[in-house]
Design a protein around this motif. Structure first.
Motif: not given
Length: 658
Positions: A25-32, A94-102
């Motif tokens: 779930v986490a991997a799919v979400g972060l890749i998306a 955590l992933g969405m707020p950080l989506a635009a940074t590595k």
């Protein structure tokens, strides 16, 4: 033995399956998230809005799972739904707020700098090596970083680049593992509610320290498990005996030894991840063992006073079983801990004298007072107050309350001991325990809310709409807290966008810092030394360079993160002596005579006729506990063919030809 094996195998199997689901779930979400060009979080509310939307979806999944479990419909599907819901919550929050940074929370600043450096070191090699110093084993536990390094190596990613997705995925996995453990200890529907509450608090207050957060989130159910292993008042030492749960029903056990193994494994893993949290958890479980022994003796004396047939043995012998189980927990934990601690212990025992170290030399204002979150005017404060009341009211009748209360007591005792330690010139870093206190009180608050609502429901003659009202209040309150998590983490998120990453880019599209020159420095360094990065020692004050490239450093960021075997103070004195030498020959002789692996290169900032290093020293008990000072090397010290000098942006790279 058979019940014990079945119990352990069943629990580990379910936890493994849940972990796989969470990781997917986490991997799919972060890749998306990474496939869309999002605006920076600190300059737009788009990702904040989508974060809230994702949290609502996660809440709906969890609510559906609870409803199915209460109706006893499709229990395995409900479990799967709960795992997906919890991991979705962590990934979105955590992933969405950080989506635009590595970069992860706090970017590569302050403490996150040395954490990234450690992950980079263990991405380069699976060997247990210190994050900074050559030829030394790690002092800080390598467990979380070693796993991340192996994942990064497998995926062909740099350590700094894998930090964010790895941290988020691992926290999602830890959240569902904690949920599985809760479901083994209490009703499955309650487990989801309590697990969700703890997960939300952990993400809000412990997520920046990712490797510690995974211990925080599992600690509350682990304490309940440990209390079940140590305090068994109705058991007479027989495997397969029945032990009453809080609700009064009886359940088949493996004589408590399954809980002993589980508690030992938890402590062992904690020791390989985070020394402080391991120490606190061990302190709490040790306290449990002593309390369990006292209660067992008292129970034996009570039985003797009432003329029970089994009371002929001395009362003190009743303390032996819980203490033996405590020893067994410690032995299991020790064996697991040795996986990462053996190299350091062997190095220390071979006669290498460790300095006292300054890792405990930090006392911020929050470490000088008792944390009392239950008196804060907020949703979390209210939940902690409910939890505090529930712990007091139910301490005599609920094993869950007893376990959590001992955990809370251990935190406050540790805090007081830390305050007392200041008189001896050190601390026990009690300020870092606030996330643990919050999750323990949040767990108690969740139980208190459910039981309190049930009591009110019965007192009001069970009105038909009351249950629905309670559900609405719980869901709305949870969403009110969770949608505020990005605000709680605002500084950490903003730093992830304003720091320059290993590609030399800032995610907020502003001009990059001097870090953008690191790639050129790395290219020049490898070309001039002809050595692999992992066989090159660099003396630099820009230690974030070591976070992106796996060179060894001659000196750590500060003494607080330095390996005690490295002699931080001695190295600092040597650097100052070198800077005062008069000729290149004198400097080369001093480098050759160094008791430590001498620098193969220097990375300075240039200023006038000198090259400068801005170093740090410990000034505890002052707050801040670090003072910066500059050391200047005259340029004439390197005016020799045996030194190669290259100016790169604000840096000067000097390599040594030996």
């Amino acid at each position: 033995m058979a019940p014990l094996v079945r119990q352990i195998a069943s629990g580990l199997g379910e936890a493994a399956l849940a972990a796989v689901v969470a990781a997917v779930v986490a991997a799919v979400g972060l890749i998306a998230f990474s496939m869309v060009h999002w605006p920076a979080f600190n300059s737009s509310n788009v990702t904040r809005a989508l974060t809230t939307l994702g949290q609502v979806v996660a809440a709906a999944l969890l609510a559906t799972a609870i409803a199915l479990l209460r109706r006893r419909t499709w229990p395995w599907f409900a479990k799967l739904l709960s795992w997906v819901g919890i991991s979705t919550f962590v990934t979105v929050t955590l992933g969405m707020p950080l989506a635009a940074t590595k970069l992860y929370l706090f970017g590569v600043s302050v403490d996150q700098e040395f954490r990234t450096e450690f992950l980079t070191r263990l991405t380069d090699s699976a060997a247990l090596r210190d994050m900074t110093y050559a030829e030394l084993p790690p002092y800080y536990p390598a467990g979380w970083f070693w796993i991340g390094g192996r994942i990064a190596n497998l995926l062909g990613m740099a350590g700094w680049e894998v930090f964010k997705p790895y941290a988020i995925c691992f926290l999602a996995v830890a959240a569902v593992v904690a949920l599985v453990l809760w479901s083994r200890l209490i009703r499955a529907d309650w487990a989801i509610g309590v697990g969700a509450a703890i997960t939300a608090v952990t993400v809000a207050y412990a997520a920046p320290e990712a490797y510690g957060a995974v211990i925080v989130i599992v600690l509350p159910p682990a304490l309940v498990l440990a209390w079940g292993a140590l305090h068994r008042p109705l058991e007479h030492g027989r495997a397969g005996a029945t032990v009453p749960a809080d609700g009064g029903t009886e359940r088949r056990t493996a004589g408590g030894w399954g809980a002993v193994v589980g508690s030992g494994l938890f402590l062992g893993v904690a020791a390989t991840f985070y020394t402080l949290y391991f120490g606190v958890a061990a302190f709490a479980i040790g306290l449990m063992g002593l309390i369990a022994a006292v209660l067992a003796v008292r129970e034996q004396r009570t039985a003797r006073d009432h003329g029970a047939a089994a009371s002929v043995r001395p009362a003190w012998r009743a303390a032996v079983p819980p203490l033996l189980r405590l020893v067994a927990i410690g032995a299991i934990a020790g064996l697991v801990a040795l996986i990462v601690w053996t190299p350091y212990l062997l190095k220390a025992l071979r006669g290498t004298t460790a300095s006292t170290g300054t890792a405990l030399h930090y006392l911020p204002e929050s470490g000088a007072r008792l944390p009392l979150p239950m008196f804060e005017f907020s949703l979390l404060g209210a939940l902690c107050m409910v939890g505090t009341v529930w712990l007091v009211v139910r301490a005599a009748s609920s094993r869950r309350a007893q376990a959590l209360a001992i955990g809370v007591l251990a935190i406050y005792l540790w805090t007081l001991l830390s305050m007392a330690a200041t008189a001896a010139g050190t601390t026990l870093l009690s300020f870092r325990l606030e996330p643990i206190l919050l999750v323990l009180l949040a767990a108690a608050g969740a139980f208190g809310f459910v039981e309190g609502a049930r009591g009110i429901y019965q007192a009001l003659n069970e009105p038909g709409r009351f249950r629905f009202a309670v559900v609405v209040v719980a869901v709305v309150g949870a969403l009110a807290f969770t949608q505020n998590i990005p605000h709680i983490l605002a500084a950490e998120i903003t730093t992830a966008y304003t720091d320059t990453d290993g590609d030399g880019q800032r995610a907020d599209q502003r001009p990059a810092s001097a870090v953008s020159y690191y790639r050129q420095v790395d290219a020049a360094l490898t070309a001039q030394t002809g050595r692999p990065r992992s066989d090159t020692v660099v003396l630099t004050a820009d230690t974030s360079f070591l976070s992106f490239y796996p060179y060894f450093g001659f000196q750590a960021l500060t003494s607080h993160y330095a390996n005690p075997l490295a002699d931080f103070a001695g190295r600092a004195a040597a650097i100052e002596r070198w800077s005062k030498l008069k000729t290149p020959d004198a400097l080369l002789d001093a480098l050759a005579a160094s008791p430590w692996r001498a620098p193969d290169a220097f990375l300075f900032r240039h200023s006038g006729d000198a090259y400068t290093l801005r170093l740090a020293k410990d000034v505890y008990p002052n707050d801040p506990n670090v003072a910066r000072y500059s050391v200047s090397f005259p340029k004439k010290l390197f005016a020799d063919p045996r030194f190669t000098t290259t100016d790169i942006g604000p840096f000067t790279l000097v390599t040594v030809r030996r």
